[in-house]
Enzyme design. Structure first.
Site, short mmCIF file in Angstrom:
data_model
loop_
_atom_site.label_atom_id
_atom_site.label_comp_id
_atom_site.label_asym_id
_atom_site.label_seq_id
_atom_site.Cartn_x
_atom_site.Cartn_y
_atom_site.Cartn_z
N GLN A 11 0.60 -1.17 0.04
CA GLN A 11 0.03 0.12 0.10
C GLN A 11 0.90 1.38 0.09
OE1 GLN A 11 -2.90 0.63 3.19
NE2 GLN A 11 -1.53 -0.61 4.66
N LEU A 12 2.18 1.18 0.81
CA LEU A 12 2.70 2.37 0.55
C LEU A 12 3.54 2.55 -0.66
CD1 LEU A 12 4.36 5.04 2.17
CD2 LEU A 12 5.92 3.53 3.02
N ILE A 38 14.30 -8.74 -1.43
CA ILE A 38 15.19 -8.02 -0.43
C ILE A 38 15.95 -9.06 0.14
CG2 ILE A 38 14.10 -5.68 -0.74
CD1 ILE A 38 13.43 -6.39 2.48
N TYR A 62 7.67 -7.73 5.97
CA TYR A 62 6.63 -8.67 6.32
C TYR A 62 5.91 -7.89 7.39
CZ TYR A 62 5.16 -13.08 8.27
OH TYR A 62 4.29 -14.05 8.92
N THR A 63 4.50 -7.65 6.86
CA THR A 63 3.64 -7.11 7.75
C THR A 63 2.43 -7.80 8.48
OG1 THR A 63 2.40 -6.49 5.74
CG2 THR A 63 4.13 -4.93 6.55
N THR A 102 7.93 0.97 12.61
CA THR A 102 6.40 1.03 13.18
C THR A 102 6.24 1.50 14.50
OG1 THR A 102 4.74 -0.67 13.50
CG2 THR A 102 7.08 -1.56 13.60
N ASP A 103 5.02 1.70 14.82
CA ASP A 103 4.87 2.08 16.40
C ASP A 103 4.66 0.86 16.92
OD1 ASP A 103 2.45 1.11 14.53
OD2 ASP A 103 1.01 1.71 15.89
N TYR A 126 6.66 -9.23 15.07
CA TYR A 126 6.61 -8.25 14.25
C TYR A 126 7.41 -7.12 14.71
CZ TYR A 126 5.10 -4.20 11.44
OH TYR A 126 4.89 -3.24 10.51
N LYS A 130 11.08 -5.64 13.46
CA LYS A 130 11.51 -4.20 12.76
C LYS A 130 12.38 -3.30 13.75
CE LYS A 130 9.16 -2.41 9.95
NZ LYS A 130 9.31 -2.20 8.54
N1 LIG Z 1 0.41 -1.42 7.55
C1 LIG Z 1 0.47 -0.74 8.65
O1 LIG Z 1 -0.55 -0.50 9.30
C2 LIG Z 1 1.97 -0.32 8.99
C3 LIG Z 1 2.13 0.22 10.29
C4 LIG Z 1 3.08 0.80 11.11
C5 LIG Z 1 4.29 0.51 9.95
N2 LIG Z 1 4.24 -0.12 8.88
C6 LIG Z 1 5.36 -0.08 7.93
O2 LIG Z 1 5.13 0.46 6.66
C7 LIG Z 1 5.78 -0.05 5.61
C8 LIG Z 1 4.76 -0.21 4.37
O3 LIG Z 1 3.66 -1.17 4.90
P1 LIG Z 1 2.72 -1.38 3.78
O4 LIG Z 1 1.39 -1.25 4.84
O5 LIG Z 1 2.61 -0.77 2.70
O6 LIG Z 1 2.80 -3.05 3.74
P2 LIG Z 1 2.30 -4.09 2.74
O7 LIG Z 1 1.21 -3.30 2.05
O8 LIG Z 1 2.17 -5.29 3.20
O9 LIG Z 1 3.26 -4.22 1.51
C9 LIG Z 1 4.59 -4.62 1.84
C10 LIG Z 1 5.06 -4.86 0.29
O10 LIG Z 1 6.39 -5.73 0.64
C11 LIG Z 1 6.61 -6.77 -0.16
N3 LIG Z 1 7.44 -7.82 0.23
C12 LIG Z 1 7.50 -8.59 1.12
N4 LIG Z 1 8.65 -9.43 1.37
C13 LIG Z 1 9.36 -9.09 0.15
C14 LIG Z 1 10.59 -9.22 -0.09
N5 LIG Z 1 11.47 -10.22 0.44
N6 LIG Z 1 11.22 -8.69 -1.31
C15 LIG Z 1 10.56 -7.80 -1.82
N7 LIG Z 1 9.30 -7.27 -1.55
C16 LIG Z 1 8.83 -7.91 -0.47
C17 LIG Z 1 5.11 -7.21 -0.11
O11 LIG Z 1 4.87 -8.47 -1.14
P3 LIG Z 1 3.79 -9.31 -0.73
O12 LIG Z 1 2.43 -9.10 -0.44
O13 LIG Z 1 3.96 -10.44 -2.04
O14 LIG Z 1 4.14 -10.33 0.44
C18 LIG Z 1 4.33 -6.03 -0.33
O15 LIG Z 1 4.15 -5.75 -1.80
C19 LIG Z 1 6.46 -1.44 6.23
O16 LIG Z 1 7.82 -1.14 6.70
C20 LIG Z 1 5.70 -1.67 7.47
O17 LIG Z 1 6.42 -2.37 8.44
C21 LIG Z 1 2.97 -0.47 8.57
#
Ligand SMILES: NC(=O)c1ccc[n+]([C@@H]2O[C@H](COP(=O)([O-])OP(=O)(O)OC[C@H]3O[C@@H](n4cnc5c(N)ncnc54)[C@H](OP(=O)(O)O)[C@@H]3O)[C@@H](O)[C@H]2O)c1
Length: 293
Positions: A11-12, A38, A62-63, A102-103, A126, A130
């Site tokens: 999503q980001l 990665i 890995y979320t 992350t928080d 998780y 992180k």
């Molecule tokens: N979502 C939240 O509420 C939240 C809150 C706080 C912080 N964050 C942080 O914000 C950042 C962005 O989060 P997001 O919500 O955009 O996450 P997301 O939607 O889960 O996107 C993560 C992306 O990374 C890909 N990915 C996973 N393993 C990978 C690998 N080995 N190599 C390359 N790509 C890989 C995933 O692919 P697949 O889908 O195919 O696995 C997915 O496309 C992350 O660092 C997360 O920890 C998120």
């Protein structure tokens, strides 16, 4: 300017792709799992050698917070060891790293929003994975931004807003926890801030907290989502003891964003305003005006 974006189908990453359209003079290389895993250090090394990136924005992660409790090795491999590899590649190629965290590095016991100085104490795998990723970046690099964010949602991928809309379409009444509070973050706003970090000339590297303004519960968020989308759903507030999950979540994980505002004079929007913006973008995605996923 050459910029690598990993995890660009999350999503980001998708929101960064949208915001990047405003920077046609920059060369973005958008990759996800398929194009650049990665955890594959050889692939990372080759990719950096080929492009000589100025910046790497790591959106790959890995979320799956609950699944991480049983997939411990996988969570650490992606959220920590692969981040170490990326940081080493940045160091070897003079690239700056913007890494997202992350928080959930916090235990939620504080009675005020968390600052960058507060001591992390993750409650689950998780958050711990992180946190280790963060410390690798800090040990290896000097020119980095670590941006901790919280409760991320958007028109793309899987998130709380889209789960609520799905549940609201299927049920007249739902229950949502009201004793966990935090700050929702629209990934579109976060993407704008991340690219701003590249455009602004203040090289004030380090750790930053970024979320939208305001502290609410998941219950408050659900109520506002239905209001925003004009849906009539009865939302019952429940305590988290009535909604048990494999991973324990912090009771309070809102982030203090003063450092971002002071260092960059960057305007952060209220969560209600950003939810409105996201709902408009989501509706135009559904109407086919924007590419959907
Ligand atoms: N979502 C939240 O509420 C939240 C809150 C706080 C912080 N964050 C942080 O914000 C950042 C962005 O989060 P997001 O919500 O955009 O996450 P997301 O939607 O889960 O996107 C993560 C992306 O990374 C890909 N990915 C996973 N393993 C990978 C690998 N080995 N190599 C390359 N790509 C890989 C995933 O692919 P697949 O889908 O195919 O696995 C997915 O496309 C992350 O660092 C997360 O920890 C998120």
């Amino acid at each position: 300017m050459k910029i690598l974006v990993t995890g660009s189908k999350g999503q980001l990453g998708r929101c960064i792709q949208d915001v990047a359209k405003g920077y046609p003079e920059w060369q973005f290389v958008f990759t996800d799992y398929k194009e650049l895993d990665i955890t594959d250090s050889r692939a990372i090394e080759n990719c950096f050698k080929e492009y000589k990136f100025d910046y790497c924005i790591n959106c790959a992660a890995y979320t799956a917070v609950d699944l991480a409790e049983s997939q411990v090795d996988k969570a650490y491999l992606i959220n920590a060891e692969a981040v170490k590899t990326l940081a080493e590649a940045c160091s070897a190629n003079n690239s700056k790293l913007i890494h997202i965290s992350t928080d959930f590095v916090f235990d939620g016991k504080k009675t005020m929003p968390y600052t960058e100085e507060d001591k992390p104490r993750p409650l689950g795998v998780y958050g711990a994975s992180k946190l280790l990723g963060e410390s690798y970046v800090q040990d290896i690099l000097e020119e980095y931004f670590i941006v901790r964010t919280s409760w991320v949602y958007s028109e793309y991928g899987r998130n709380f807003m889209k789960t609520m809309l799905k549940l609201g379409n299927e049920n007249k009444e739902i229950s949502v926890v009201n004793d966990q509070v935090g700050s929702p973050t629209y990934a579109g706003d976060l993407a704008t801030f991340i690219l701003f970090l590249i455009t602004n000339k203040r090289e004030e590297y380090g750790l930053y907290h970024y979320s939208n303004e305001g502290t609410i519960s998941w219950y408050d968020f659900a109520v506002q989502i239905f209001k925003q989308f004009g849906m009539k759903v009865n939302v019952n507030p429940i305590p988290s003891k009535d909604y048990l999950t494999p991973a324990k979540r912090p009771d309070r994980s809102d982030l203090n964003t003063l450092k971002v505002k002071k260092s960059f004079e960057f305007q952060i929007y209220k969560w209600e305003d950003s939810l409105k913006k996201c709902s408009i973008n989501f509706k135009s995605t559904l109407n086919g005006h924007r590419e959907n996923q």
